[in-house]
Design a protein around this motif. Sequence first.
Motif, PDB file in Angstrom:
ATOM      1  N   ALA A  82      -2.902 -52.792 -75.046  1.00  0.00           N
ATOM      2  CA  ALA A  82      -2.329 -53.810 -75.211  1.00  0.00           C
ATOM      3  C   ALA A  82      -2.904 -54.270 -73.611  1.00  0.00           C
ATOM      4  CB  ALA A  82      -0.888 -53.629 -75.185  1.00  0.00           C
ATOM      5  N   SER A 102       4.348 -55.053 -76.974  1.00  0.00           N
ATOM      6  CA  SER A 102       4.089 -56.239 -76.968  1.00  0.00           C
ATOM      7  C   SER A 102       5.286 -56.836 -75.752  1.00  0.00           C
ATOM      8  CB  SER A 102       4.027 -56.039 -78.744  1.00  0.00           C
ATOM      9  OG  SER A 102       5.704 -56.647 -78.546  1.00  0.00           O
ATOM     10  N   GLN A 103       5.561 -56.155 -75.451  1.00  0.00           N
ATOM     11  CA  GLN A 103       7.023 -56.982 -74.515  1.00  0.00           C
ATOM     12  C   GLN A 103       6.835 -56.721 -73.404  1.00  0.00           C
ATOM     13  OE1 GLN A 103      11.045 -57.632 -77.134  1.00  0.00           O
ATOM     14  NE2 GLN A 103      10.141 -55.833 -78.017  1.00  0.00           N
TER      15      GLN A 103
END
Length: 343
Positions: free
Chosen positions: A248, A221-222
């Motif tokens: 993602a 997610s980052q």
Amino acid sequence: MKSMKKTLSALVVAAMVAGCSSNTTTSQNSTSKGSAMFSVGVAQLVDHPSLNTIRESMMDEFEQQGYIEGENIMFNYQNAANKTSNLDSIMTGYAADEVNAIVAIATPTALAAQKYSDQIPLVFSAVSDPVDAGLVESIEHPGGNITGTSDEIQVEQIIDMMLMLSPEIKQVGILYNPGEANSVSTVSRFNDYAKTKGLEIMERTGTDNTTMQQAAVDLASQVDAMFSPIDNTVATGMVSLAQIARDAGVPYYVGADSMVETGGFATVGINYESLGRETAKMTIEILKGKSPADIPVKVFKDNLNVYINEDVLNDLKENGKVKVDIPEDLQGQENLILVQSEQ
Ligand code: TRP
């Protein structure tokens, strides 16, 4: 006394997956034809496609070299199901059975076998950094009763490829098991080279399937790309970890061809079949009497291929966080291998 010891060691390893300790012979019995009968312990850390390929090609090479199970050699194959405690009991069993050599597949296996290397010659297979792991003094002159084959990861080439396939990436997340010496050494070299390329690094770790998946979700997610070295824990859970990256829209670069086949995006790496064959040849030299101290470690780092998963590529072209494509000058190259996900 001997048979008592054998029974005990057989019991110790009885809980292992795919054990065949009844095959074990004591050291160098004679065959019916009067020639030497060798016994070799073959220990594998865990079942994942790459380690299986190594073992299968190694067994095939033994046969091609005239070492036929039951005729002039006995193999005691054990699989540790990725548990250090299992590795220890497997090695205790080999020592009790006085095998003529131990072949240890992957770094944690080799480290467990090392404890018995004053008694039993050790041939390791696919250890990414045997010097850093403390198995040998140097590649050229191993020194002790230990030698083997190494799959040194070419991090520079992997990073160059990342920047070729996904030039927009700025932040790379590394996912690995800090308990694996092979991963720690590769991650440190990855960091050094990535910094020279201006990439920012974020690291997340796991020690089993569950913690690894949590770390992957957090990382995906980052960051705008992910990387895993040839980590046995990652490789074991690769199908679900790759799916997390894919969901993602993050290109997930890895350290081995098998990890691309099980859903990773791309790597630059070796062919593990030749590494398995070489491991068998080294073991045979040792059975014939050569000292491991005098056999240099064979490092596989040439004839590399670029492996790209086409399914993942198509997915990333549509849903990727960053632009991903195969540049034209890579497209025609002989060493480019496009693979489809194996599920
Ligand atoms: N090189 C790894 C080690 O040192 C073992 C290994 C070989 C591996 N091929 C792999 C790990 C593929 C993960 C994926 O332990």
